[in-house]
Design an enzyme around this catalytic site. Structure first.
Site, PDB file in Angstrom:
ATOM      1  N   LYS A   5       0.849  -1.194   0.000  1.00  0.00           N
ATOM      2  CA  LYS A   5       0.000   0.000   0.000  1.00  0.00           C
ATOM      3  C   LYS A   5       0.887   1.247   0.000  1.00  0.00           C
ATOM      4  O   LYS A   5       1.883   1.292   0.717  1.00  0.00           O
ATOM      5  CB  LYS A   5      -0.896  -0.026   1.237  1.00  0.00           C
ATOM      6  CG  LYS A   5      -1.914   1.092   1.332  1.00  0.00           C
ATOM      7  CD  LYS A   5      -2.792   0.912   2.568  1.00  0.00           C
ATOM      8  CE  LYS A   5      -3.859   1.990   2.693  1.00  0.00           C
ATOM      9  NZ  LYS A   5      -4.697   1.798   3.897  1.00  0.00           N
TER      10      LYS A   5
ATOM     11  N   SER B 259      -9.579   1.842   2.929  1.00  0.00           N
ATOM     12  CA  SER B 259      -8.722   2.604   2.038  1.00  0.00           C
ATOM     13  C   SER B 259      -7.711   1.749   1.283  1.00  0.00           C
ATOM     14  O   SER B 259      -7.167   2.191   0.275  1.00  0.00           O
ATOM     15  CB  SER B 259      -7.976   3.701   2.806  1.00  0.00           C
ATOM     16  OG  SER B 259      -7.113   3.128   3.769  1.00  0.00           O
TER      17      SER B 259
ATOM     18  N   SER C 226      -9.718  -0.382   7.139  1.00  0.00           N
ATOM     19  CA  SER C 226      -9.174  -0.249   5.783  1.00  0.00           C
ATOM     20  C   SER C 226      -8.541  -1.492   5.178  1.00  0.00           C
ATOM     21  O   SER C 226      -8.292  -1.515   3.980  1.00  0.00           O
ATOM     22  CB  SER C 226      -8.158   0.881   5.740  1.00  0.00           C
ATOM     23  OG  SER C 226      -8.834   2.097   5.592  1.00  0.00           O
TER      24      SER C 226
HETATM   25  N1  GLN Z   1     -12.827   4.236   6.373  1.00  0.00           N
HETATM   26  C1  GLN Z   1     -12.192   4.660   7.587  1.00  0.00           C
HETATM   27  C2  GLN Z   1     -11.814   6.111   7.492  1.00  0.00           C
HETATM   28  O1  GLN Z   1     -12.107   6.681   6.495  1.00  0.00           O
HETATM   29  C3  GLN Z   1     -11.025   3.804   7.903  1.00  0.00           C
HETATM   30  C4  GLN Z   1      -9.790   4.174   7.194  1.00  0.00           C
HETATM   31  C5  GLN Z   1      -8.635   3.305   7.554  1.00  0.00           C
HETATM   32  O2  GLN Z   1      -8.787   2.261   8.221  1.00  0.00           O
HETATM   33  N2  GLN Z   1      -7.463   3.747   7.184  1.00  0.00           N
HETATM   34  O3  GLN Z   1     -11.248   6.689   8.366  1.00  0.00           O
END
Ligand code: GLN
Length: 488
Positions: free
Chosen positions: A76, A151, A175
Site C-alpha cells: 500500500k 482505504s 481499511s
Molecule cells: N474508512 C475509515 C476512514 O475513512 C477507515 C480508514 C482506515 O482504516 N485507514 O477513516
C-alpha cells in the site's frame, strides 16, 4: 496468477519453478489486467525481476533463503519503500520518495519476498471506497461500476484480480477488512502493536496497524509470521510477541471454540443478502464445532462517532507536518511564511483530508475538547470493556464486515456521513486494539462478495486464522474474480 503464497513457496522450494518465472507471471497479470481496475500506483518490473534473479542465484548456490523466497508482494502506498515513491495517493506527497524503508518492507525483503509495486488508496488512508485518491480511482475486481473499498483498495483488488498472491494494507478503522470483504479476499488487522509501524505514514496513531491481504487464511498466517515482531523504532510495538503460527506449518484444526454473536451487529442498515450470508457463515462455524453464544456489545452503537472524533483528532496532529517546509508539496505563490503554509496545504490536500483536519482541530480546541475528544476517549474505554466482558464468555465474535456489499462508484461521494457508515462494524476492533479478520462467506444477488468478520482476544490471531482456514476449506467463497477468467 492462481497460486497462493504457500503454493509458490512450495514449488520454488522443490525446484518446480523459479522466482523469475513467478515474478514474470505476476508482472504479466498486472500488464494484462491493471488497466481495467487500476490497483497499482507504480510497478517496478525491472527491480522485481532483478530481486527474483538474486533469489534464484541463492537457491542455485545452496544459500539460505527466507520463508517468502520468490513471492511477489504489493505494498500500500502509505508504507515507505526505498527506490519507489510513497505518495499516500496525495498531491502533497506526489513526488516523495522515502529515504528509508518501513520495518515491514525490510522484513518482507529479508524473507525473500519481491516487491512488485505500490497500490492505490484513499488519500492518506482516509476513506472507504478508494474514491478519495488524488491520483485516480481503483475499481472493484468483480465489477468496474462498484467501488474497490478503502482505504487499502488497491491492495485488495491486486490480490482478488490475481495480480499478486499477497499485499500489505493498513487498517485504522477497517481499511484492510472492508476492501477485502468487497473483493472476496482475506484481510487481517492484527492486534494493535503486533506489527511494527515504523515507516507507515501516520493517520491515527492509537489505531493504525499494518496487516496482510491474501487469498486464504494460511497465506495470511505465513505473511503475518514474517511481518510481526520486535521493532525498537516503533514505540507502540509490543516486544516479545513474535507470531508463530500453527497453520502456517500445516496444522489445520483449531481448538474447540465458542463464537459470540451480538444483536447490536445485526440492526438497521444491514443489507438482507449480507445478513443471510453472515448468518449462514455463523451456522457453518457451528458445523465446525463452535458453540454459539449470545453476547451484548451495548456501546457498539457509539463506535462510529467515537472513531471519527479520535481518528480525526489524531490525523489533525499527524498531518500538521505537511507545511511545504518540513514535508510535502510547496506552493509557488506565497509572499510570506503564512501564505507559504496555507497555500501549500490548500493545494496539497484533497477535500476529505481537509474535512478531517478541520473536524480534528475542532474537537481538540479549547471549549470543545471536554465535550468531544475527552468524551470519545471515555466511550472508547466502555467499548473496550464490552469486549473484555464478552471475551470472558466466548473465544471469538462474529459479525458482518460491512453493512452492504461494494456500493456503486459515485453513490456516496457527496455524502461523507453515509460513507463513514460503511465502517460501522469495523471501527470498534481498532478502538479496542483487537485482532480482526475479514473472510469471504458468500455472494449477493448481483454476484458481489460478502465478508464475515471474526474478532478475537488480544494477540490471538492464530485462533482467528485457524478458524478462517477451516471455514474456507471446501468452499469457493475466495475464488479469484472474473477478471482472471481468460474467457472474458
Ligand atoms: N474508512 C475509515 C476512514 O475513512 C477507515 C480508514 C482506515 O482504516 N485507514 O477513516
Amino acid at each position: 496468477m492462481n497460486q497462493s503464497v504457500y503454493d509458490i513457496v512450495t514449488a520454488i522450494g522443490k525446484g518446480e519453478t523459479t522466482a523469475r518465472a513467478v515474478v514474470a507471471e505476476s508482472l504479466a497479470a498486472i500488464a494484462a489486467r491493471d488497466a481495467q481496475v487500476r490497483a497499482f500506483v507504480c510497478v517496478d518490473g525491472e527491480g522485481a525481476l532483478a530481486a527474483a534473479d538474486e533469489v534464484d542465484r541463492r537457491l542455485a548456490a545452496g544459500e539460505r533463503v527466507g520463508p517468502l523466497a520468490g513471492v511477489p508482494v504489493a505494498i500500500k502506498d502509505n508504507i515507505c519503500t526505498l527506490n519507489l515513491p510513497t505518495t499516500c495517493a496525495s498531491r502533497m506527497l506526489e513526488d516523495y520518495t522515502s529515504p528509508y524503508e518501513a520495518g515491514v518492507v525490510e522484513r518482507l525483503r529479508s524473507a525473500g519476498a519481491i516487491v512488485v509495486g505500490k497500490t492505490n488508496l484513499d488519500e492518506f488512508a482516509m476513506g472507504s471506497s478508494n474514491e478519495n485518491s488524488a491520483l485516480f480511482r481503483t475499481v472493484n475486481a468483480w465489477s468496474p461500476d462498484r467501488v474497490a473499498g478503502g482505504s487499502s483498495g488497491g491492495s485488495a483488488v491486486a490480490v482478488a484480480a490475481g495480480m499478486v498472491p499477497c499485499a500489505l494494507g493498513s487498517d485504522t478503522g477497517g481499511s484492510i477488512r472492508l476492501p477485502a470483504s468487497f473483493n472476496g479476499v482475506v484481510g487481517l488487522k492484527p492486534t494493535y502493536g503486533r506489527v511494527s509501524r515504523y515507516g507507515l505514514v501516520a493517520f491515527g496513531s492509537s489505531l493504525d496497524q499494518i496487516g496482510p491481504i491474501t487469498r486464504d487464511a494460511r497465506d495470511a498466517a505465513i505473511v503475518l509470521s514474517v511481518i510481526a515482531g520486535d521493532d525498537a523504532r516503533d514505540s507502540t510495538n509490543v516486544r516479545g510477541r513474535p507470531f508463530i503460527s500453527g497453520i502456517a506449518d500445516g496444522e489445520t484444526t483449531p481448538d474447540p471454540f465458542s463464537v459470540g454473536v451480538a444483536s447490536e451487529c445485526f440492526g438497521e442498515g444491514l443489507a438482507g443478502s449480507v445478513r443471510a450470508s453472515v448468518e449462514a457463515g455463523i451456522g457453518r462455524l457451528g458445523e465446525l464445532g463452535a458453540e454459539t453464544v449470545d453476547i451484548r456489545l451495548p456501546h457498539m452503537e457509539y463506535a462510529i462517532a467515537c472513531y471519527y472524533i479520535i481518528a480525526t483528532a489524531e490525523a489533525s496532529s499527524n498531518l500538521a507536518r505537511y507545511d511545504g517546509v518540513h514535508y510535502g508539496h510547496r506552493t509557488s505563490r506565497a509572499d510570506d511564511i503564512f501564505e507559504l503554509y496555507s497555500h501549500s496545504r490548500v493545494e496539497g490536500f484533497g477535500a476529505e483530508v481537509k474535512r478531517r483536519i478541520m473536524l480534528g482541530t475542532y474537537v481538540l480546541s479549547s471549549g470543545y475538547y471536554d465535550a468531544y475528544y475527552k468524551k470519545a476517549l471515555q466511550v472508547r474505554t466502555l467499548i473496550r470493556r464490552d469486549f473484555e466482558k464478552a471475551f470472558e464468555k466466548v473465544d471469538v465474535i462474529a459479525s458482518p464486515v460491512a453493512p452492504t456489499t461494494a456500493f456503486r462508484v459515485g453513490e456516496k461521494t457527496d455524502d461523507p456521513l453515509a460513507m463513514y457508515l460503511a465502517d460501522v462494524y469495523t471501527t470498534s476492533a481498532n478502538l479496542a486494539g483487537l485482532p480482526a479478520i475479514s473472510i469471504p462467506c458468500g455472494f449477493d444477488e448481483d454476484g458481489m462478495p460478502i465478508g464475515l468478520q471474526l474478532m478475537g482476544r488480544w494477540f490471538e490471531e492464530d485462533r482467528l486464522l485457524a478458524i478462517a482456514h477451516r471455514f474456507l476449506e471446501g468452499t469457493d467463497y475466495n475464488r479469484l474474480s472474473p477478471l482472471c477468467n481468460p474467457a472474458r
